[in-house]
Design an enzyme around this catalytic site. Structure first.
Site, mmCIF file in Angstrom:
data_model
loop_
_atom_site.group_PDB
_atom_site.id
_atom_site.type_symbol
_atom_site.label_atom_id
_atom_site.label_comp_id
_atom_site.label_asym_id
_atom_site.label_seq_id
_atom_site.Cartn_x
_atom_site.Cartn_y
_atom_site.Cartn_z
ATOM 1 N N SER A 112 21.994 -24.400 -45.020
ATOM 2 C CA SER A 112 21.719 -25.237 -46.199
ATOM 3 C C SER A 112 20.484 -26.094 -45.955
ATOM 4 O O SER A 112 20.184 -26.988 -46.736
ATOM 5 C CB SER A 112 22.923 -26.125 -46.502
ATOM 6 O OG SER A 112 23.190 -26.978 -45.402
ATOM 7 N N ASN A 141 31.392 -33.626 -41.171
ATOM 8 C CA ASN A 141 32.117 -33.785 -42.439
ATOM 9 C C ASN A 141 31.943 -35.177 -43.038
ATOM 10 O O ASN A 141 31.758 -35.320 -44.241
ATOM 11 C CB ASN A 141 33.604 -33.480 -42.234
ATOM 12 C CG ASN A 141 33.835 -32.025 -41.888
ATOM 13 O OD1 ASN A 141 32.888 -31.232 -41.918
ATOM 14 N ND2 ASN A 141 35.054 -31.660 -41.553
ATOM 15 N N THR A 193 25.207 -34.918 -93.185
ATOM 16 C CA THR A 193 26.434 -34.415 -92.566
ATOM 17 C C THR A 193 26.451 -32.942 -92.962
ATOM 18 O O THR A 193 26.051 -32.583 -94.072
ATOM 19 C CB THR A 193 27.711 -35.113 -93.082
ATOM 20 O OG1 THR A 193 27.819 -34.889 -94.489
ATOM 21 C CG2 THR A 193 27.705 -36.615 -92.825
ATOM 22 N N HIS A 194 26.876 -32.103 -92.036
ATOM 23 C CA HIS A 194 26.846 -30.634 -92.249
ATOM 24 C C HIS A 194 25.420 -30.145 -92.569
ATOM 25 O O HIS A 194 25.260 -29.111 -93.231
ATOM 26 C CB HIS A 194 27.796 -30.214 -93.380
ATOM 27 C CG HIS A 194 29.151 -30.829 -93.268
ATOM 28 N ND1 HIS A 194 30.183 -30.262 -92.580
ATOM 29 C CD2 HIS A 194 29.635 -32.020 -93.742
ATOM 30 C CE1 HIS A 194 31.255 -31.040 -92.640
ATOM 31 N NE2 HIS A 194 30.939 -32.121 -93.330
ATOM 32 N N SER A 234 0.719 -19.719 -79.703
ATOM 33 C CA SER A 234 1.301 -18.378 -79.586
ATOM 34 C C SER A 234 0.228 -17.440 -79.053
ATOM 35 O O SER A 234 -0.960 -17.642 -79.289
ATOM 36 C CB SER A 234 1.773 -17.920 -80.968
ATOM 37 O OG SER A 234 1.707 -16.515 -81.088
ATOM 38 N N LYS A 266 -0.013 -20.792 -84.881
ATOM 39 C CA LYS A 266 1.211 -21.453 -84.405
ATOM 40 C C LYS A 266 0.974 -22.703 -83.561
ATOM 41 O O LYS A 266 0.040 -22.778 -82.780
ATOM 42 C CB LYS A 266 2.056 -20.463 -83.579
ATOM 43 C CG LYS A 266 2.794 -19.447 -84.386
ATOM 44 C CD LYS A 266 3.713 -20.059 -85.406
ATOM 45 C CE LYS A 266 5.168 -19.995 -85.226
ATOM 46 N NZ LYS A 266 5.920 -19.423 -84.251
ATOM 47 N N ASN A 269 3.959 -24.537 -81.519
ATOM 48 C CA ASN A 269 5.406 -24.454 -81.290
ATOM 49 C C ASN A 269 5.947 -25.665 -80.514
ATOM 50 O O ASN A 269 5.290 -26.165 -79.603
ATOM 51 C CB ASN A 269 5.738 -23.169 -80.527
ATOM 52 C CG ASN A 269 5.468 -21.936 -81.358
ATOM 53 O OD1 ASN A 269 5.637 -21.950 -82.579
ATOM 54 N ND2 ASN A 269 5.012 -20.879 -80.704
ATOM 55 N N GLU A 329 12.217 -27.521 -76.912
ATOM 56 C CA GLU A 329 13.071 -26.396 -76.524
ATOM 57 C C GLU A 329 13.381 -26.439 -75.026
ATOM 58 O O GLU A 329 14.467 -26.048 -74.583
ATOM 59 C CB GLU A 329 12.407 -25.072 -76.930
ATOM 60 C CG GLU A 329 12.388 -24.917 -78.450
ATOM 61 C CD GLU A 329 11.349 -23.929 -78.948
ATOM 62 O OE1 GLU A 329 10.890 -23.064 -78.172
ATOM 63 O OE2 GLU A 329 10.964 -24.024 -80.140
ATOM 64 N N TYR A 381 38.031 -29.952 -45.490
ATOM 65 C CA TYR A 381 36.676 -29.413 -45.601
ATOM 66 C C TYR A 381 36.666 -27.885 -45.576
ATOM 67 O O TYR A 381 37.381 -27.257 -44.798
ATOM 68 C CB TYR A 381 35.758 -29.934 -44.473
ATOM 69 C CG TYR A 381 34.360 -29.349 -44.605
ATOM 70 C CD1 TYR A 381 33.432 -29.914 -45.478
ATOM 71 C CD2 TYR A 381 33.998 -28.176 -43.932
ATOM 72 C CE1 TYR A 381 32.178 -29.339 -45.657
ATOM 73 C CE2 TYR A 381 32.749 -27.608 -44.102
ATOM 74 C CZ TYR A 381 31.843 -28.191 -44.966
ATOM 75 O OH TYR A 381 30.613 -27.622 -45.155
ATOM 76 N N LYS A 396 25.375 -30.034 -52.761
ATOM 77 C CA LYS A 396 24.055 -30.690 -52.749
ATOM 78 C C LYS A 396 23.034 -29.971 -53.621
ATOM 79 O O LYS A 396 22.251 -30.597 -54.325
ATOM 80 C CB LYS A 396 23.553 -30.807 -51.309
ATOM 81 C CG LYS A 396 24.303 -31.901 -50.565
ATOM 82 C CD LYS A 396 24.155 -31.815 -49.080
ATOM 83 C CE LYS A 396 24.873 -30.639 -48.474
ATOM 84 N NZ LYS A 396 26.341 -30.653 -48.656
#
Ligand code: ARG
Length: 465
Positions: A29, A116, A161-162, A283, A289, A291, A296, A323, A331
């Protein structure tokens, strides 16, 4: 690297055969946990100081070890330290190097300690520091949201709403909703500190130790509040990891909801906001474009945080005490979530500093969908003393009438409205006006401009205190 030519694991006196190369490679690790080197060295220094105070090791050994540890710290900071995958993790790497520097006296460092409790101490210290960093990032983000609110007290837009026009709101009130969400995130991270402040060091492998150690000393020295109370639970516990990953996940979800909203508002159909060139991308084929990739990005990364939380909980789900190697993955999940969160908060601030509301369009869209129908019903209740349900039914009739005439309720004449109930008086026209609707929402926490101004003042005071 001179004194110790021994490149074998510490357990070579017991395990005679060289370990599997592939497992050594994938089971290490080090690449992930070398990020804990400072915490590891500080915790070791506190540990040997305690061992000496308790007369478990001599003063000269303590001094030697601390000198060696500080030398290693310096080597790592200066990038002169050679990380060797065969040493499995940061703890073994530091210990091995200590042997190279000090010879056999280095062996005293691991008295009354196991990896540990060592790894838990390091990780909790790291998480505490990082929690404060996240709170700081959240404060900066909240400050920008306050600024966005201040610029938009009287920017009126449809509240949905909705995703259907529901009731008009002040754009500042919308931003204040996110101030509330990020303030709760802050509180959540702050609350995690209580468990993070319990010191695991000294529980050793799982049962404690027969050495006369002083866990209260290392607790104080390392900035914890108290030692953990049960050695078995301490070694097995990763609740604090889940708490952290959950807090990150919720904060990421908040950013993701914001992003989704802004993506919709930025669409050509809604056209409620404009994003500056600084935060859009083009794009490869469509020259026109611009974007909203940054938004996102935020929405996408929330998936990673959620995945990390689920991974950790899945690791724990069937794991007996105490353990197991399975826990080593904690981690990677923590660091990954932390890195994403901090990056996302920074990107979010870039977005908040680089957009403009399309105020005209917001107002125009507010005129659609009979958005003040609730105000009309409320007016009838107050003016004619009707029960709300009766007023609701009358209002629905008025909405139907408007629809039949190809208008909205604000386009109807007083006579047309009165045709549904002749007792309705001319003040109704004021009640269904969009600005008046916003300003009438004076109930605590409502969207009236006065309310929102007061709230923003309160947030400002809280964050600057
Ligand atoms: N690298 C290990 C981890 O992160 C340290 C603990 C090792 N303990 C052990 N008993 N193998 O979990």
């Amino acid at each position: 690297m001179s004194k110790n030519k021994n490149n074998k694991p510490v357990w070579d006196s017991r395990i005679k055969q060289k370990g599997s190369t592939i497992f050594q490679k994938v089971g290490s690790s080090l690449d992930v946990d070398k990020r804990l080197f400072k915490q590891d060295i500080y915790a070791s220094i506190a540990h040997v100081e305690m061992l000496e105070r308790q007369k478990i090791i001599s003063l000269s050994v303590k001094n030697k070890i601390i000198w060696g540890l500080k030398k290693i710290l310096n080597e790592i900071i200066k990038k002169k330290f050679i990380f060797n995958e065969s040493n499995e993790d940061i703890h073994m790497s530091v210990e091995k190097r200590l042997f190279e520097i000090l010879g056999d006296d280095a062996g005293f460092v691991h008295t009354a300690r196991s990896r540990n409790d060592q790894v838990l101490t390091d990780l909790k210290m790291w998480l505490k520091k990082s929690t404060y960093e996240i709170i700081n990032e959240l404060n900066k983000t909240i400050k920008l949201l306050i600024k966005s609110s201040e610029k938009n007290f009287d920017t009126i837009m449809p509240g949905f709403t909705h995703l259907k026009n529901a009731q008009p709101i002040s754009l500042a009130h919308y931003f204040a909703a996110y101030i509330e969400m990020f303030s709760r995130d802050k509180k959540r991270f702050q609350n995690n500190l209580e468990n993070l402040n319990e010191n695991p060091l000294g529980v050793a492998a799982l049962s404690g130790t027969s050495f006369n150690i002083d866990r209260f000393y290392t607790t104080k020295k390392l900035g914890f509040k108290k030692p953990t109370q049960n050695s078995i639970d301490t070694v097995a516990d990763r609740d604090f990891v889940c708490d952290f990953l959950y807090s990150v996940s919720l904060c990421s979800i908040h950013m993701s909801r914001f992003s989704e909203e802004f993506i919709i508002w930025n669409s050509d159909i809604f056209n409620l906001i404009n994003l500056n060139d600084k935060i859009v991308t083009g794009s490869s084929i469509m020259p026109q474009k611009k974007n909203p990739d940054a938004l996102e990005y935020l929405r996408g990364k929330s998936g990673k945080s959620l995945g990390n939380l689920i991974s950790m909980m899945t690791i724990l789900k069937g794991l007996p005490l105490s353990y197991f190697k399975d826990l080593q993955d904690d981690k990677e999940l923590v660091f990954n979530s932390y890195d994403h969160l901090v990056n996302c908060l920074k990107v979010l601030r870039e977005i908040l500093g680089n957009f403009a509301p399309n105020k005209k369009r917001m107002l125009e869209l507010s005129k659609l969908g009979n958005i003040t129908a609730t105000d009309l019903a409320d007016f009838i209740v107050k003016d004619l003393k009707y029960p709300f349900r009766k007023a609701y039914a009358l209002t629905a009739k008025i909405v139907n009438l408007a629809e039949k005439k190809g208008k909205t309720i604000t386009g109807l004449t007083l006579e047309e409205i009165k045709s549904v109930d002749k007792k309705i008086n001319k003040d109704v026209l004021k009640a269904i006006n969009i600005q008046n609707s916003v300003n009438s929402k004076k109930s605590y926490g409502g969207t009236s401009i006065d309310n929102v101004k007061k709230m923003i003042k309160k947030y400002k005071k809280e964050i600057n205190d």
